[in-house]
Design a protein around this motif. Sequence first.
Motif, mmCIF file in Angstrom:
data_model
loop_
_atom_site.group_PDB
_atom_site.id
_atom_site.type_symbol
_atom_site.label_atom_id
_atom_site.label_comp_id
_atom_site.label_asym_id
_atom_site.label_seq_id
_atom_site.Cartn_x
_atom_site.Cartn_y
_atom_site.Cartn_z
ATOM 1 N N TRP A 56 0.822 -1.204 0.000
ATOM 2 C CA TRP A 56 0.000 0.000 0.000
ATOM 3 C C TRP A 56 0.857 1.254 0.000
ATOM 4 C CZ3 TRP A 56 0.206 -3.193 4.356
ATOM 5 C CH2 TRP A 56 0.740 -2.630 5.517
ATOM 6 N N ALA A 57 0.213 2.358 -0.370
ATOM 7 C CA ALA A 57 0.824 3.687 -0.339
ATOM 8 C C ALA A 57 -0.036 4.571 0.541
ATOM 9 C CB ALA A 57 0.927 4.277 -1.737
ATOM 10 N N GLU A 58 0.587 5.222 1.516
ATOM 11 C CA GLU A 58 -0.155 6.100 2.401
ATOM 12 C C GLU A 58 -0.551 7.389 1.679
ATOM 13 O OE1 GLU A 58 -1.086 5.151 5.268
ATOM 14 O OE2 GLU A 58 0.416 3.852 6.226
ATOM 15 N N GLN A 59 -1.695 7.978 2.093
ATOM 16 C CA GLN A 59 -2.188 9.186 1.450
ATOM 17 C C GLN A 59 -1.153 10.304 1.519
ATOM 18 O OE1 GLN A 59 -5.653 10.919 3.239
ATOM 19 N NE2 GLN A 59 -6.239 11.992 1.365
ATOM 20 N N ASP A 60 -0.963 10.967 0.384
ATOM 21 C CA ASP A 60 -0.044 12.112 0.278
ATOM 22 C C ASP A 60 1.386 11.749 0.679
ATOM 23 O OD1 ASP A 60 -2.168 13.734 -0.515
ATOM 24 O OD2 ASP A 60 -2.645 14.266 1.553
ATOM 25 N N ALA A 61 1.750 10.472 0.528
ATOM 26 C CA ALA A 61 3.097 10.019 0.884
ATOM 27 C C ALA A 61 3.422 10.294 2.343
ATOM 28 C CB ALA A 61 4.143 10.671 -0.030
ATOM 29 N N ASN A 62 2.398 10.372 3.175
ATOM 30 C CA ASN A 62 2.563 10.674 4.596
ATOM 31 C C ASN A 62 2.284 9.404 5.392
ATOM 32 O OD1 ASN A 62 2.573 11.634 7.194
ATOM 33 N ND2 ASN A 62 0.704 12.862 6.966
ATOM 34 N N HIS A 63 3.327 8.818 5.981
ATOM 35 C CA HIS A 63 3.139 7.557 6.696
ATOM 36 C C HIS A 63 2.275 7.706 7.939
ATOM 37 C CE1 HIS A 63 5.631 4.727 4.412
ATOM 38 N NE2 HIS A 63 6.353 5.781 4.108
ATOM 39 N N ALA A 64 2.067 8.902 8.405
ATOM 40 C CA ALA A 64 1.194 9.127 9.556
ATOM 41 C C ALA A 64 -0.264 9.312 9.144
ATOM 42 C CB ALA A 64 1.665 10.341 10.349
ATOM 43 N N ALA A 65 -0.561 9.238 7.855
ATOM 44 C CA ALA A 65 -1.922 9.445 7.373
ATOM 45 C C ALA A 65 -2.849 8.349 7.887
ATOM 46 C CB ALA A 65 -1.937 9.474 5.846
ATOM 47 N N THR A 66 -4.139 8.616 7.853
ATOM 48 C CA THR A 66 -5.115 7.631 8.327
ATOM 49 C C THR A 66 -5.839 6.937 7.180
ATOM 50 O OG1 THR A 66 -6.762 9.381 8.566
ATOM 51 C CG2 THR A 66 -5.461 8.805 10.523
ATOM 52 N N SER A 67 -5.401 7.141 5.957
ATOM 53 C CA SER A 67 -5.979 6.430 4.818
ATOM 54 C C SER A 67 -4.873 6.061 3.838
ATOM 55 C CB SER A 67 -7.056 7.276 4.128
ATOM 56 O OG SER A 67 -6.534 8.537 3.752
ATOM 57 N N PHE A 68 -5.138 5.056 3.012
ATOM 58 C CA PHE A 68 -4.122 4.549 2.091
ATOM 59 C C PHE A 68 -4.805 3.867 0.914
ATOM 60 C CE2 PHE A 68 -5.006 1.351 5.319
ATOM 61 C CZ PHE A 68 -5.158 0.174 4.611
ATOM 62 N N GLU A 69 -4.022 3.538 -0.093
ATOM 63 C CA GLU A 69 -4.497 2.754 -1.229
ATOM 64 C C GLU A 69 -3.569 1.573 -1.431
ATOM 65 O OE1 GLU A 69 -5.585 4.979 -4.632
ATOM 66 O OE2 GLU A 69 -6.905 6.294 -3.489
ATOM 67 N N TRP A 70 -4.151 0.433 -1.771
ATOM 68 C CA TRP A 70 -3.401 -0.817 -1.723
ATOM 69 C C TRP A 70 -3.606 -1.636 -2.993
ATOM 70 C CZ3 TRP A 70 -6.017 -5.380 -2.215
ATOM 71 C CH2 TRP A 70 -7.404 -5.346 -2.002
ATOM 72 N N ASP A 71 -2.688 -2.590 -3.200
ATOM 73 C CA ASP A 71 -2.860 -3.614 -4.228
ATOM 74 C C ASP A 71 -2.192 -4.899 -3.736
ATOM 75 O OD1 ASP A 71 -0.274 -2.771 -6.707
ATOM 76 O OD2 ASP A 71 -0.093 -3.310 -4.619
ATOM 77 N N ILE A 72 -2.315 -5.939 -4.532
ATOM 78 C CA ILE A 72 -1.633 -7.200 -4.229
ATOM 79 C C ILE A 72 -0.439 -7.308 -5.148
ATOM 80 C CG2 ILE A 72 -1.803 -9.717 -4.302
ATOM 81 C CD1 ILE A 72 -4.683 -9.437 -3.365
ATOM 82 N N PHE A 73 0.746 -7.384 -4.546
ATOM 83 C CA PHE A 73 1.984 -7.391 -5.315
ATOM 84 C C PHE A 73 2.280 -8.768 -5.886
ATOM 85 C CE2 PHE A 73 6.700 -8.004 -5.132
ATOM 86 C CZ PHE A 73 7.015 -7.222 -6.228
ATOM 87 N N LEU A 74 2.031 -9.815 -5.114
ATOM 88 C CA LEU A 74 2.409 -11.156 -5.560
ATOM 89 C C LEU A 74 1.490 -12.184 -4.922
ATOM 90 C CD1 LEU A 74 5.948 -12.635 -5.887
ATOM 91 C CD2 LEU A 74 4.302 -13.829 -4.465
ATOM 92 N N LYS A 75 1.133 -13.196 -5.706
ATOM 93 C CA LYS A 75 0.398 -14.338 -5.171
ATOM 94 C C LYS A 75 1.265 -15.578 -5.334
ATOM 95 C CE LYS A 75 -3.630 -14.235 -7.291
ATOM 96 N NZ LYS A 75 -5.076 -14.462 -7.500
ATOM 97 N N GLY A 76 1.535 -16.274 -4.219
ATOM 98 C CA GLY A 76 2.334 -17.481 -4.265
ATOM 99 C C GLY A 76 1.541 -18.640 -4.830
ATOM 100 N N GLY A 77 2.243 -19.735 -5.085
ATOM 101 C CA GLY A 77 1.586 -20.929 -5.605
ATOM 102 C C GLY A 77 2.350 -21.514 -6.761
ATOM 103 N N ASP A 78 1.790 -22.591 -7.338
ATOM 104 C CA ASP A 78 2.441 -23.151 -8.514
ATOM 105 C C ASP A 78 2.075 -22.313 -9.735
ATOM 106 O OD1 ASP A 78 -0.067 -23.960 -9.494
ATOM 107 O OD2 ASP A 78 0.088 -25.913 -8.510
ATOM 108 N N SER A 79 2.601 -22.660 -10.865
ATOM 109 C CA SER A 79 2.459 -21.804 -12.041
ATOM 110 C C SER A 79 1.028 -21.674 -12.517
ATOM 111 C CB SER A 79 3.334 -22.336 -13.184
ATOM 112 O OG SER A 79 2.939 -23.655 -13.522
ATOM 113 N N GLY A 80 0.123 -22.497 -11.989
ATOM 114 C CA GLY A 80 -1.253 -22.421 -12.433
ATOM 115 C C GLY A 80 -2.106 -21.417 -11.683
ATOM 116 N N GLU A 81 -1.635 -20.924 -10.533
ATOM 117 C CA GLU A 81 -2.490 -20.030 -9.759
ATOM 118 C C GLU A 81 -1.764 -18.826 -9.185
ATOM 119 O OE1 GLU A 81 -2.095 -22.498 -5.540
ATOM 120 O OE2 GLU A 81 -4.041 -22.233 -6.479
ATOM 121 N N SER A 82 -0.515 -18.653 -9.534
ATOM 122 C CA SER A 82 0.271 -17.568 -8.961
ATOM 123 C C SER A 82 0.310 -16.388 -9.907
ATOM 124 C CB SER A 82 1.690 -18.063 -8.697
ATOM 125 O OG SER A 82 2.264 -18.516 -9.905
#
Length: 692
Positions: free
Chosen positions: A529-555
Amino acid sequence: MSVDNSKDLMMIDNGEGDEPLSQRQLNPIFASVLEARLARRQVLKGSMGAAMLGFLGVGLAGCKSDSDSDEPVTDPGTEQPPVEQPPAELLGFKAVSVSSADQIVVPEGYSHAVIIPWGTPISGALPAFSLASTGEDQADQVGNHHDGMHFYPIDGSSTDGLLVLNHEYIEPRFMHLSAAGQSLGSGGVPAFDAQVGRPVDEVLKEINAHGVSIVRIAKAQDGSWEVVQSPFNRRITGLTRMELTGPVRGSDFVKTLYSPQGTATRGTLNNCGSGPTPWGTYMAAEENWAGYFRNGATETNPAPREHARYGVPSANGRYGWELAADGSDRFVRFDASENGASAETDYRNEPNCFGWMVEIDPFDPDSTPKKRTALGRFGHEGVVFAPVTEGQPVVCYSGDDSRFEYIYKFVSAGTYNAATADGSLLDEGTLYVARFNEDGTGTWLPLVYGENGLHEDNGFYSQADVLVNTRTAADFLGATPMDRPEWGAVDPANGDVYFTLTNNSRRTEEQVNAANPRAANLHGHIIRWAEQDANHAATSFEWDIFLKGGDSGESGVATNIGYDPKGDRLDADNVLSSPDGLWIDPDSRVWIQMDSGATDPFGNCAMLVADPNTGTVKRFLVGPISNEITGITMTPDQRTLFINVQHPGSGTSGAEFAAGNYVSRWPDFDDSLPPRSSTVVIWKDDGGVVGS
């Protein structure tokens, strides 16, 4: 000072080797699923998009546009900006193959060596390692089951410094001569006479094998690393005096026979991940501590929520330390039953003195470690600090490593000043817990007494109450239950925060949500995730999933140049399961360590490296049989990398142990010695930056 949590309780079974059964009520969980991750294009359409645009840069990954309507309209006669070139590849090594051999495997052009295995003498009379070593000897030897670790250079040196490392737990069967010939599985304790109790020296040895080791190491002229005898060398164990600081200090929750004033306790246990502070101290995390105690609660006299919610068992503790034959105070404290007239006359509150982050000054051998209670009480996997800025609060993150638990953030009340900063900054501030929303946004919920319903009407009577019962307070606020939040890391290039979510085989189809998108999640994923306005003390953020583990069929793995949930699959060079240890080096390489056991097609636990700019992931190292790769740190010049190999040979069955047929003999390969957790030093043969 308790609240009825009996309604709609479910038992969370965290599996062998993890926390014991704990009672809790699951928060309402989102029903829908995001197939893979949020595209930055979607994020920028969200409420914080405009504010985040400058911060994201090469941070949260974006997709290439899949619609003409998304392309900007340009005048063919206008001069077009130069085409942005793809970022340079950070990973310059050839990936190593999956391995099931009883050895360390590193890339071509790299070498490695083993240092400070369990039992290495570092202080006192320097007792040599032997299975016949006593409990007192162990207090002067490197502890067992190496985990989180940091290198503290002396005068900025990359060849001389203090290596500080945690010791998570133990394998009693590998520690005692009395275990020979017995059918003991992993974690098994040698047989003892129940009428007499466990042998005192065995219990003492096990307690002293826990905690933290501070070891001065230096690079010799021949390039090898060796232990240096130094006044800095120190063992901190399950018996070392600790000071309690912050809002819980002096409260009724932590008053015991040992400290009737509620200001101190003894020892630190089950130290998993760690974290260096901005002012040069070391933070040791207390993770699965609850199972070391017992509470002989009954239906008519049930355990308080600060025991039940964390899984303190009613039967004997994990290793039965409370059964030590001499019945001395240092051992009976592991029985948290109400055995006296008041809390000041027994150890009913002893478990409340654990579950904290412990601050240790490695350069002051006479200092007393401090348990910083403002950071919350739970199964801390570690702590990661955001980059500090003069005049701004200190911010740090921590995961609660158990199924369906939470991710937390602490923001100090005081501000950082490099000339005066110290651990007191961690005694006042706000602890938050994360809620991950379906739309890719997130909110930090403050765990503050008197706010958002955390008051007497709902069973919370003080800030100390909220912190001792951090999990219960987070339940109440509706935090998002995650798939075992473990290590965190912050990208120094852009401030993005990464957390491993190791696995969760108990999550059902009805319990999936956007941030935890797979039922029966056997292989885990990494959220970012990235905190709002690049401020780590912020109370909101936006996120994604960087990596999913598993074998080559589901990762899958996110990149900064595009992500296709049906493509970008992991392959033979990077297939992985159960990401656990995590660290981002100064060049933004994301180092990912596995804790999966030896299973096809993943082989022995390994360490991989990801380039967040391109999405490239490569396997860098594979460990020996039945190990976990964990702990990671570098020298300042990035020419030497240290990692830990924990519990090699732990997969040895009871029958194999009885016959002396251990599945691993690493690192000694001596039939007279058990496998031993150890630190591994890795370097590039040409002297270059490791990973480049």
